[in-house]
Motif scaffolding. Structure first.
Motif, short mmCIF file in Angstrom:
data_model
loop_
_atom_site.label_atom_id
_atom_site.label_comp_id
_atom_site.label_asym_id
_atom_site.label_seq_id
_atom_site.Cartn_x
_atom_site.Cartn_y
_atom_site.Cartn_z
N ARG A 57 -69.87 34.17 4.10
CA ARG A 57 -69.99 34.96 5.32
C ARG A 57 -69.11 36.21 5.33
N TRP A 58 -67.90 36.11 4.78
CA TRP A 58 -66.93 37.18 4.98
C TRP A 58 -66.81 38.15 3.82
N LEU A 59 -67.25 37.79 2.63
CA LEU A 59 -67.21 38.73 1.52
C LEU A 59 -68.23 39.84 1.78
N ASN A 60 -67.80 41.07 1.74
CA ASN A 60 -68.68 42.22 2.03
C ASN A 60 -69.41 42.02 3.36
N PHE A 61 -68.66 41.55 4.34
CA PHE A 61 -69.13 41.17 5.66
C PHE A 61 -70.02 42.23 6.32
N LEU A 62 -69.62 43.48 6.23
CA LEU A 62 -70.34 44.53 6.95
C LEU A 62 -71.52 45.10 6.18
N THR A 63 -71.64 44.74 4.90
CA THR A 63 -72.66 45.42 4.07
C THR A 63 -73.67 44.49 3.40
#
Length: 184
Positions: A57-63
């Motif tokens: 979920r959080w790795l490269n969260f925004l992309t």
């Protein structure tokens, strides 16, 4: 509200992590692997699942989509930790991934749309979704720890029968604006 939301969310995640930390620290490696019934999850399995979820979920969260193609969710329910140190290292890696993603966020990110399994979420909705998911599983971790320790369990919150004493001490303090975890 937006800046207080982010700081509050971070404190909530830190609080849930601390409950998991305290429970895991009370237990031996064998106790962390204890399953109470066939197909139930031990604390070790829950930790493995949480770590897999956090990394996805959080790795490269925004992309990138929060359900990474490399994630093997079904394998998260197979306990293959070889030591408590290995379990703790994985636990820390999962939380580090979360905090590395969430701490740099600003109020400008909150309405940005991110995806989890192609379902669009605002960043706020995604944070809330994950916080509730982690609270659910950390509640399980604490409950299992309590079952294992039985009468030797030391409460992580207000102990049974201590509510009046706790409330009395709180109402002796001056009113102030702070997060409930500030005194923990």
């Amino acid at each position: 509200m937006e800046s207080s939301y982010l700081s509050s969310a971070i404190k909530q995640f830190e609080y849930y992590k601390s409950l998991g930390d305290k429970t895991i620290n009370k237990l031996s490696f064998e106790e962390l692997k204890k399953e109470f019934a066939t197909d139930s999850n031990s604390i070790a399995i829950i930790v493995k699942h949480l770590v897999g979820n956090m990394q996805s979920r959080w790795l490269n969260f925004l992309t990138e989509d929060g359900e990474k193609k490399w994630r093997k969710r079904d394998e998260e329910f197979i306990d293959d930790f070889n030591s408590k140190d290995e379990l703790l290292a994985a636990w820390q890696q999962g939380w580090e991934c979360l905090f590395k993603a969430i701490k740099p966020l600003t109020k400008n990110n909150l309405e940005q749309i991110i995806y989890i399994r192609n379902q669009g979420h605002s960043v706020t909705e995604a944070i809330n979704r994950q916080m509730m998911h982690y609270a659910y599983h950390i509640g399980q971790i604490v409950f299992i720890g309590k079952l294992i320790k039985g009468k030797n369990w030391q409460s992580l919150s207000i102990a049974k029968g201590q509510s009046k004493t706790y409330n009395k001490s709180k109402f002796k303090e001056d009113k102030s604006r702070k997060h409930f975890t500030d005194d923990i």
